[in-house]
Design a protein around this motif. Structure first.
Motif, PDB file in Angstrom:
ATOM      1  N   GLN A  54       0.837  -1.196   0.000  1.00 33.70           N
ATOM      2  CA  GLN A  54       0.000   0.000   0.000  1.00 33.70           C
ATOM      3  C   GLN A  54       0.871   1.245   0.000  1.00 33.70           C
ATOM      4  O   GLN A  54       1.883   1.316   0.696  1.00 33.70           O
ATOM      5  N   GLY A  55       0.474   2.235  -0.801  1.00 36.08           N
ATOM      6  CA  GLY A  55       1.203   3.487  -0.868  1.00 36.08           C
ATOM      7  C   GLY A  55       0.908   4.365   0.340  1.00 36.08           C
ATOM      8  O   GLY A  55       0.068   4.047   1.188  1.00 36.08           O
ATOM      9  N   LYS A  56       1.593   5.472   0.399  1.00 39.63           N
ATOM     10  CA  LYS A  56       1.445   6.406   1.514  1.00 39.63           C
ATOM     11  C   LYS A  56       0.546   7.572   1.121  1.00 39.63           C
ATOM     12  O   LYS A  56       0.415   7.918  -0.043  1.00 39.63           O
ATOM     13  N   VAL A  57      -0.040   8.189   2.117  1.00 36.51           N
ATOM     14  CA  VAL A  57      -0.716   9.466   1.952  1.00 36.51           C
ATOM     15  C   VAL A  57       0.353  10.539   2.156  1.00 36.51           C
ATOM     16  O   VAL A  57       1.175  10.437   3.072  1.00 36.51           O
ATOM     17  N   GLN A  58       0.373  11.535   1.292  1.00 34.50           N
ATOM     18  CA  GLN A  58       1.363  12.604   1.366  1.00 34.50           C
ATOM     19  C   GLN A  58       0.653  13.948   1.543  1.00 34.50           C
ATOM     20  O   GLN A  58      -0.036  14.405   0.642  1.00 34.50           O
ATOM     21  N   ALA A  59       0.827  14.549   2.721  1.00 33.69           N
ATOM     22  CA  ALA A  59       0.261  15.879   2.976  1.00 33.69           C
ATOM     23  C   ALA A  59       1.135  16.925   2.285  1.00 33.69           C
ATOM     24  O   ALA A  59       2.364  16.871   2.362  1.00 33.69           O
ATOM     25  N   GLN A  60       0.495  17.852   1.599  1.00 38.24           N
ATOM     26  CA  GLN A  60       1.184  18.944   0.906  1.00 38.24           C
ATOM     27  C   GLN A  60       0.506  20.250   1.286  1.00 38.24           C
ATOM     28  O   GLN A  60      -0.719  20.313   1.341  1.00 38.24           O
ATOM     29  N   VAL A  61       1.297  21.298   1.532  1.00 40.40           N
ATOM     30  CA  VAL A  61       0.727  22.607   1.856  1.00 40.40           C
ATOM     31  C   VAL A  61       1.217  23.640   0.844  1.00 40.40           C
ATOM     32  O   VAL A  61       2.259  23.472   0.220  1.00 40.40           O
ATOM     33  N   SER A  62       0.458  24.715   0.719  1.00 40.83           N
ATOM     34  CA  SER A  62       0.746  25.763  -0.270  1.00 40.83           C
ATOM     35  C   SER A  62       1.705  26.824   0.243  1.00 40.83           C
ATOM     36  O   SER A  62       2.033  27.747  -0.487  1.00 40.83           O
ATOM     37  N   VAL A  63       2.127  26.721   1.486  1.00 35.65           N
ATOM     38  CA  VAL A  63       2.995  27.739   2.080  1.00 35.65           C
ATOM     39  C   VAL A  63       4.307  27.089   2.525  1.00 35.65           C
ATOM     40  O   VAL A  63       4.377  25.870   2.683  1.00 35.65           O
ATOM     41  N   PRO A  64       5.347  27.898   2.741  1.00 33.58           N
ATOM     42  CA  PRO A  64       6.605  27.340   3.247  1.00 33.58           C
ATOM     43  C   PRO A  64       6.423  26.764   4.652  1.00 33.58           C
ATOM     44  O   PRO A  64       5.437  27.052   5.339  1.00 33.58           O
ATOM     45  N   SER A  65       7.382  25.988   5.102  1.00 29.33           N
ATOM     46  CA  SER A  65       7.288  25.385   6.436  1.00 29.33           C
ATOM     47  C   SER A  65       7.433  26.421   7.543  1.00 29.33           C
ATOM     48  O   SER A  65       7.038  26.184   8.678  1.00 29.33           O
ATOM     49  N   GLU A  66       7.990  27.582   7.224  1.00 32.14           N
ATOM     50  CA  GLU A  66       8.067  28.701   8.166  1.00 32.14           C
ATOM     51  C   GLU A  66       7.545  29.937   7.451  1.00 32.14           C
ATOM     52  O   GLU A  66       7.988  30.251   6.348  1.00 32.14           O
ATOM     53  N   ILE A  67       6.628  30.636   8.100  1.00 31.56           N
ATOM     54  CA  ILE A  67       6.004  31.794   7.461  1.00 31.56           C
ATOM     55  C   ILE A  67       5.779  32.888   8.503  1.00 31.56           C
ATOM     56  O   ILE A  67       5.510  32.600   9.678  1.00 31.56           O
ATOM     57  N   GLY A  68       5.908  34.135   8.074  1.00 28.62           N
ATOM     58  CA  GLY A  68       5.596  35.273   8.930  1.00 28.62           C
ATOM     59  C   GLY A  68       4.162  35.723   8.676  1.00 28.62           C
ATOM     60  O   GLY A  68       3.706  35.731   7.530  1.00 28.62           O
ATOM     61  N   LEU A  69       3.478  36.083   9.729  1.00 31.34           N
ATOM     62  CA  LEU A  69       2.100  36.565   9.643  1.00 31.34           C
ATOM     63  C   LEU A  69       2.032  37.929  10.305  1.00 31.34           C
ATOM     64  O   LEU A  69       2.326  38.057  11.500  1.00 31.34           O
ATOM     65  N   ARG A  70       1.682  38.954   9.525  1.00 22.80           N
ATOM     66  CA  ARG A  70       1.492  40.272  10.127  1.00 22.80           C
ATOM     67  C   ARG A  70       0.344  40.209  11.110  1.00 22.80           C
ATOM     68  O   ARG A  70      -0.647  39.512  10.871  1.00 22.80           O
ATOM     69  N   VAL A  71       0.452  40.968  12.178  1.00 22.20           N
ATOM     70  CA  VAL A  71      -0.551  40.923  13.241  1.00 22.20           C
ATOM     71  C   VAL A  71      -1.950  41.242  12.703  1.00 22.20           C
ATOM     72  O   VAL A  71      -2.945  40.715  13.211  1.00 22.20           O
ATOM     73  N   ASP A  72      -2.028  42.046  11.663  1.00 22.53           N
ATOM     74  CA  ASP A  72      -3.324  42.408  11.084  1.00 22.53           C
ATOM     75  C   ASP A  72      -3.577  41.675   9.755  1.00 22.53           C
ATOM     76  O   ASP A  72      -4.477  42.038   9.014  1.00 22.53           O
ATOM     77  N   GLY A  73      -2.797  40.642   9.462  1.00 23.91           N
ATOM     78  CA  GLY A  73      -2.883  39.986   8.166  1.00 23.91           C
ATOM     79  C   GLY A  73      -3.482  38.589   8.231  1.00 23.91           C
ATOM     80  O   GLY A  73      -4.036  38.152   9.249  1.00 23.91           O
TER      81      GLY A  73
END
Length: 184
Positions: A54-73
């Protein structure tokens, strides 16, 4: 006589190759090879048992593994490109995957809960922002755990995104490469 689904697709008669996804997972197959010398009429054969794993499930995200978030963003966390190795035609929910999101605060103090808010825009897309966009959240670090799980057999994969809260006027650069890799 061999089953038609088990015919080699190789143009090289020395190689036996099946189309991808021909074998069912967990079924034991016996491959038998027989050869006969046309002049001497000597013959031999051998067999081997094999099974497809059986193959694996692979989670993929659209953002880098580290991201900055503006306090109002906010930012979009899209997991729709997650896939099941056993399903080569579809991704995301269409591949039978369901998604869950968990979050905790890592610093300045650890907390099993975090101040990030998740607004679902589809089963595989979340709009992430701060639930309390105040300046006392600046420099806090949060970890989002994304879980992609197969809806029937419960195989799963996890991927993590670390979010650091930045001031409202913090500079932000977003680059998109030709391969659609987004770098913030």
């Amino acid at each position: 006589m061999a089953d038609a689904a088990m015919q080699s697709v190789s143009s090289d008669s020395r190689v036996f190759r099946l189309k991808p996804y021909t074998l069912e997972v967990g079924v034991i197959y016996t491959a038998r090879l027989s050869v006969k010398h046309l002049v001497s009429l000597k013959a031999t054969s051998m067999s081997v048992e094999l099974t497809a794993t059986q193959g694996k499930v692979q989670a993929q995200v659209s953002v880098p593994s580290e991201i900055g978030l503006r306090v109002d963003g906010s930012f979009v966390l899209d997991v729709s490109n997650s896939y099941d190795e056993d399903n080569n035609m579809q991704t995301g929910s269409a591949a039978g995957l369901v998604f869950s999101f968990d979050c905790k605060q890592l610093s300045p103090t650890y907390s099993a809960t975090c101040a990030l808010s998740f607004l679902s825009t589809s089963p595989s897309v979340m709009l992430v922002s701060l639930s309390d966009p105040s300046d006392n959240m600046i420099d806090t670090v949060h970890e989002i755990k994304v879980i992609a799980q197969h809806s029937t057999d419960l195989r799963r994969s996890e991927i993590f995104v670390t979010v650091t809260v930045k001031p409202a006027l913090a500079p932000s650069i977003s680059l998109k490469s030709e391969s659609q890799l987004i770098i913030n």
